[in-house]
Design a protein around this motif. Sequence first.
Motif, PDB file in Angstrom:
ATOM      1  N   MET A   1       4.848   3.678   5.775  1.00 28.79           N
ATOM      2  CA  MET A   1       4.398   2.459   6.460  1.00 28.79           C
ATOM      3  C   MET A   1       4.160   2.732   7.940  1.00 28.79           C
ATOM      4  N   ARG A   2       5.067   3.473   8.570  1.00 29.92           N
ATOM      5  CA  ARG A   2       4.930   3.754  10.002  1.00 29.92           C
ATOM      6  C   ARG A   2       3.709   4.648  10.270  1.00 29.92           C
ATOM      7  N   GLU A   3       3.386   5.517   9.327  1.00 30.73           N
ATOM      8  CA  GLU A   3       2.176   6.337   9.463  1.00 30.73           C
ATOM      9  C   GLU A   3       0.920   5.465   9.410  1.00 30.73           C
ATOM     10  N   ILE A   4       0.900   4.525   8.465  1.00 33.45           N
ATOM     11  CA  ILE A   4      -0.246   3.612   8.333  1.00 33.45           C
ATOM     12  C   ILE A   4      -0.387   2.745   9.582  1.00 33.45           C
ATOM     13  N   ILE A   5       0.758   2.314  10.116  1.00 31.49           N
ATOM     14  CA  ILE A   5       0.758   1.478  11.327  1.00 31.49           C
ATOM     15  C   ILE A   5       0.285   2.294  12.534  1.00 31.49           C
ATOM     16  N   ALA A   6       0.713   3.534  12.627  1.00 30.11           N
ATOM     17  CA  ALA A   6       0.302   4.408  13.740  1.00 30.11           C
ATOM     18  C   ALA A   6      -1.208   4.670  13.703  1.00 30.11           C
ATOM     19  N   GLU A   7      -1.795   4.676  12.519  1.00 27.15           N
ATOM     20  CA  GLU A   7      -3.247   4.887  12.365  1.00 27.15           C
ATOM     21  C   GLU A   7      -4.045   3.658  12.815  1.00 27.15           C
ATOM     22  N   ASP A   8      -3.365   2.522  13.007  1.00 25.07           N
ATOM     23  CA  ASP A   8      -4.012   1.276  13.424  1.00 25.07           C
ATOM     24  C   ASP A   8      -5.202   0.939  12.525  1.00 25.07           C
ATOM     25  N   VAL A   9      -4.941   0.914  11.226  1.00 29.34           N
ATOM     26  CA  VAL A   9      -5.990   0.653  10.226  1.00 29.34           C
ATOM     27  C   VAL A   9      -6.439  -0.808  10.315  1.00 29.34           C
ATOM     28  N   PRO A  10      -7.751  -1.065  10.418  1.00 24.46           N
ATOM     29  CA  PRO A  10      -8.216  -2.462  10.437  1.00 24.46           C
ATOM     30  C   PRO A  10      -7.901  -3.175   9.125  1.00 24.46           C
ATOM     31  N   LEU A  11      -7.504  -4.454   9.217  1.00 23.78           N
ATOM     32  CA  LEU A  11      -7.340  -5.294   8.030  1.00 23.78           C
ATOM     33  C   LEU A  11      -8.613  -6.134   7.942  1.00 23.78           C
ATOM     34  N   ILE A  12      -9.499  -5.721   7.073  1.00 27.56           N
ATOM     35  CA  ILE A  12     -10.850  -6.289   7.016  1.00 27.56           C
ATOM     36  C   ILE A  12     -10.926  -7.378   5.956  1.00 27.56           C
TER      37      ILE A  12
ATOM     38  N   ARG B   1       0.838  -1.214   0.000  1.00 26.10           N
ATOM     39  CA  ARG B   1       0.000   0.000   0.000  1.00 26.10           C
ATOM     40  C   ARG B   1       0.865   1.253   0.000  1.00 26.10           C
ATOM     41  N   ALA B   2       1.901   1.287   0.840  1.00 28.62           N
ATOM     42  CA  ALA B   2       2.769   2.462   0.916  1.00 28.62           C
ATOM     43  C   ALA B   2       3.435   2.736  -0.435  1.00 28.62           C
ATOM     44  N   CYS B   3       3.913   1.692  -1.083  1.00 29.76           N
ATOM     45  CA  CYS B   3       4.571   1.845  -2.392  1.00 29.76           C
ATOM     46  C   CYS B   3       3.596   2.406  -3.430  1.00 29.76           C
ATOM     47  N   MET B   4       2.369   1.863  -3.440  1.00 30.50           N
ATOM     48  CA  MET B   4       1.379   2.293  -4.434  1.00 30.50           C
ATOM     49  C   MET B   4       0.944   3.738  -4.204  1.00 30.50           C
ATOM     50  N   GLU B   5       0.952   4.183  -2.957  1.00 32.87           N
ATOM     51  CA  GLU B   5       0.579   5.568  -2.664  1.00 32.87           C
ATOM     52  C   GLU B   5       1.679   6.542  -3.054  1.00 32.87           C
ATOM     53  N   LEU B   6       2.914   6.135  -2.852  1.00 42.38           N
ATOM     54  CA  LEU B   6       4.034   7.038  -3.123  1.00 42.38           C
ATOM     55  C   LEU B   6       4.455   7.045  -4.586  1.00 42.38           C
ATOM     56  N   PHE B   7       4.274   5.918  -5.266  1.00 44.62           N
ATOM     57  CA  PHE B   7       4.743   5.787  -6.654  1.00 44.62           C
ATOM     58  C   PHE B   7       3.588   5.278  -7.510  1.00 44.62           C
TER      59      PHE B   7
ATOM     60  N   GLY C   1      -7.474   0.114   4.413  1.00 47.39           N
ATOM     61  CA  GLY C   1      -7.832   1.443   3.922  1.00 47.39           C
ATOM     62  C   GLY C   1      -8.479   1.328   2.557  1.00 47.39           C
ATOM     63  N   TRP C   2      -7.931   2.034   1.579  1.00 51.54           N
ATOM     64  CA  TRP C   2      -8.495   2.026   0.224  1.00 51.54           C
ATOM     65  C   TRP C   2      -8.101   0.796  -0.585  1.00 51.54           C
ATOM     66  N   LEU C   3      -7.057   0.083  -0.162  1.00 55.11           N
ATOM     67  CA  LEU C   3      -6.485  -0.996  -0.972  1.00 55.11           C
ATOM     68  C   LEU C   3      -7.081  -2.360  -0.638  1.00 55.11           C
ATOM     69  N   LYS C   4      -7.511  -3.070  -1.678  1.00 58.36           N
ATOM     70  CA  LYS C   4      -7.978  -4.454  -1.530  1.00 58.36           C
ATOM     71  C   LYS C   4      -6.963  -5.391  -2.164  1.00 58.36           C
ATOM     72  N   ASN C   5      -6.773  -6.567  -1.558  1.00 58.53           N
ATOM     73  CA  ASN C   5      -5.773  -7.495  -2.080  1.00 58.53           C
ATOM     74  C   ASN C   5      -6.088  -8.902  -1.596  1.00 58.53           C
ATOM     75  N   TYR C   6      -5.477  -9.879  -2.274  1.00 57.47           N
ATOM     76  CA  TYR C   6      -5.624 -11.277  -1.867  1.00 57.47           C
ATOM     77  C   TYR C   6      -4.291 -11.788  -1.347  1.00 57.47           C
ATOM     78  N   PHE C   7      -4.319 -12.469  -0.198  1.00 62.38           N
ATOM     79  CA  PHE C   7      -3.127 -13.094   0.348  1.00 62.38           C
ATOM     80  C   PHE C   7      -3.440 -14.526   0.750  1.00 62.38           C
ATOM     81  N   TYR C   8      -2.501 -15.415   0.458  1.00 59.83           N
ATOM     82  CA  TYR C   8      -2.654 -16.824   0.799  1.00 59.83           C
ATOM     83  C   TYR C   8      -2.306 -17.007   2.268  1.00 59.83           C
TER      84      TYR C   8
END
Length: 558
Positions: A132-143, A89-95, A182-189
Motif C-alpha cells: 500500500m505504501r508503495e502504491i501511495i508513494a507512486e501517487d497513482v491517479p484515482l480516475i 488493490r494491494a491484497c489482490m496483487e499479493l494474493f 492503476g490496473w484495478l477498476k472498482n465501484y465505490f458509493y
Amino acid sequence: MEQEKNKNLIKVDVEGKGIFEYEKGISLEEISKDFGDTYENQIVGAIVDNQLEELGVILSEDCHVRFLEQCSSIGARIYQRSLSFVFIRACMELFSGCQVSVEHSLSKGLYCEIQYKRDLNEEDTKRIEERMREIIAEDVPLIKSRVPVDEAIDIFKEYGQNGKVNLMKYRDKPYINIYQCGWLKNYFYGYMVPSTGYLKKFSLKYYSPGIIIQLPTKEANCQIPEFEEQPRLFKIFRETEKWAKILEIDHVAALNDLIVTKRQGEFIRIAEALHEKKIAQIADTILENIHEKKLILIAGPSSSGKTTFAKRLEIHLKVNGLNPVSISLDDYFVNREDTPLDENGEFDFESLYAIDLDLFNKDLEKILAGEEVEIPTFNFHLGKREYRGHKIKITEDQPLILEGIHCLNDELTKSIPKNNKFRIYISALTQLNLDEHNRIPTTDTRLIRRLVRDSKFRSNDANRTLFLWQSVRRGEERNIFPFQEEADVMFNSALFYELCALKKYAEPLLRQVDTTSPYHAEAKRLLKFLNYFVNLENEEDIPRTSILREFIAGSSFH
C-alpha cells in the motif's frame, strides 16, 4: 483587451480566506494548493455552492468554496473510501484470486476480511501495508469514468464481485461511475481523493481472522489513535454475521430479491424471532444472577431502540417470575439554574453532572436495601425537581431497571459495587452491506431511524434533525462509546430489512432539504444511499412489538 481578459476570470470565495480571482477551467485541487499550508490537515474535498465535489472538479463560474479536511465528518469518509481502494488493490496483487470484503468499523478503524486459499497472518498484513505504501508513494491517479451498467457488470464479473453484479439489477440509471487505480477498476458509493499520494496516514493491524485499517481521527488530532481492544463489540458483529448466513442475506441485492418476489414475510418473522430469542436469553441471565445483580442498567446511542428493548425485556423478566420496577434518570436532573454549561455557554443536559449524583445514589442505595423511598419528579416546565408522593419499594427478587446514556459509566452509580450491576449495551450494529466493498455505517442506520421518528413524533423536519445530529454524535463520543466495553451483554437492535421499511418515510423528508440548506450535501448522500433499497410497502408482517415500530409508528408499547 482588458475586458476580454476579465471574461476569462472567475471569483472564488474561499470560506474563511477571502475572495480570489482565477482563470476559468482551474480545478479545485489547484486552488487547494494555494491554501494547503493554512489548514491544519490535508484537504480532501470541497463543498461548492452547497454541493459536495471532488477536488478534480473544474470551475467555470463564480462560486463559494468550503474545503474539507481529511478528519472532518465528510472528509473522513472520502479518505476512508480512497484508502480502502488501495487496500483492495494491494491484497489482490499479493494474493491472486482473493476476495476482499470491507465489513464494519472497529476500534476507530475499518475491519476487513480476505478470503484466500489459506488463512492470512501477521506477516501477510505487513506485506499488504508495505505494498500500500508503495502504491501511495507512486501517487497513482484515482480516475473516475462513466460507463454503461452492462460494461460495469462485466468488470465486476471478471473480479468475482457478485455482490456488485447483483446490486446493478436495482440501479435506476443506465450508467455508473467507475474508479480506476492503476490496473484495478472498482465501484465505490461516494467520492475519492484525486490520487493515492493523499493517503499517507494509516496503519494496518492483524486482527484474526481479518485486518483493521487504522485511520486518522479528529479525536486524535488527525493522527492514528492508540489501538483499543473491543472484544465484546467484535463478538456481537461476528454473531450478526452468523445471523446473516442463517437468513441467507449477504448484501442488499439479496434483501431486495426477497421483497421483489414477495418472500419477505418469513424473512421478517425470522429476523424478529432472533431478536426475541436474544432478549429471552438476557432475561434468563438476569434471573440466574438476581440475588447478586439487582440493578439493571441499559445504555446505548440515539435511535438504538432502547425504549422498546426495555419494554420487551420487562415482559421476559415477568415470564421468568420477576416483577421489575423502573425509574427515570430525568427525574434526578439538577434544577435548571444548576445545569452545567457546554463549550458554547448553553445548558449541557447530556452532561453526567446535569444529574444530582449524590441524591440519586443515596436513593438508589436505600431502594436496593429494600427501603421505601419517595422519588422526585422533574417539572420540565419550571425546571425544578418536585416531590409528588411517588414512592418505590422493591422486594428481594425485584430487579430495578434504569435506562439512560450514562448507565455504563460507573460514576453514575458510584455507590453500588460493580458486581451488583447488570449492564446492557444496545445499538443498531448493521452487518448488511451494499456489496463487498461498500459498507452501511451504523451511524447512517441510526440517523435514518431518527429522521423518521423525529418527523412522526416530534414535529421536526429533516433540517432540524440533521442540525441536532451533530450535537448528538458529540455526546455519544463523550458519554457512551468510551464505556460500551463495560457492558455484561450487548444487544444488536439492527434489523436486516429495516432500511427497506424506513425508505418510504425518509426519502420525502430528505428531498425537502433544498440547495440553500447547510445540510443539502448530507441529505443528497443519504438519498443516494437509500436508492439502492427496494421499498417495503406492505408492513403487515412487522409485529407491533418490533423495535422498528418505535420509529415508523404502530407500536403496542407506549
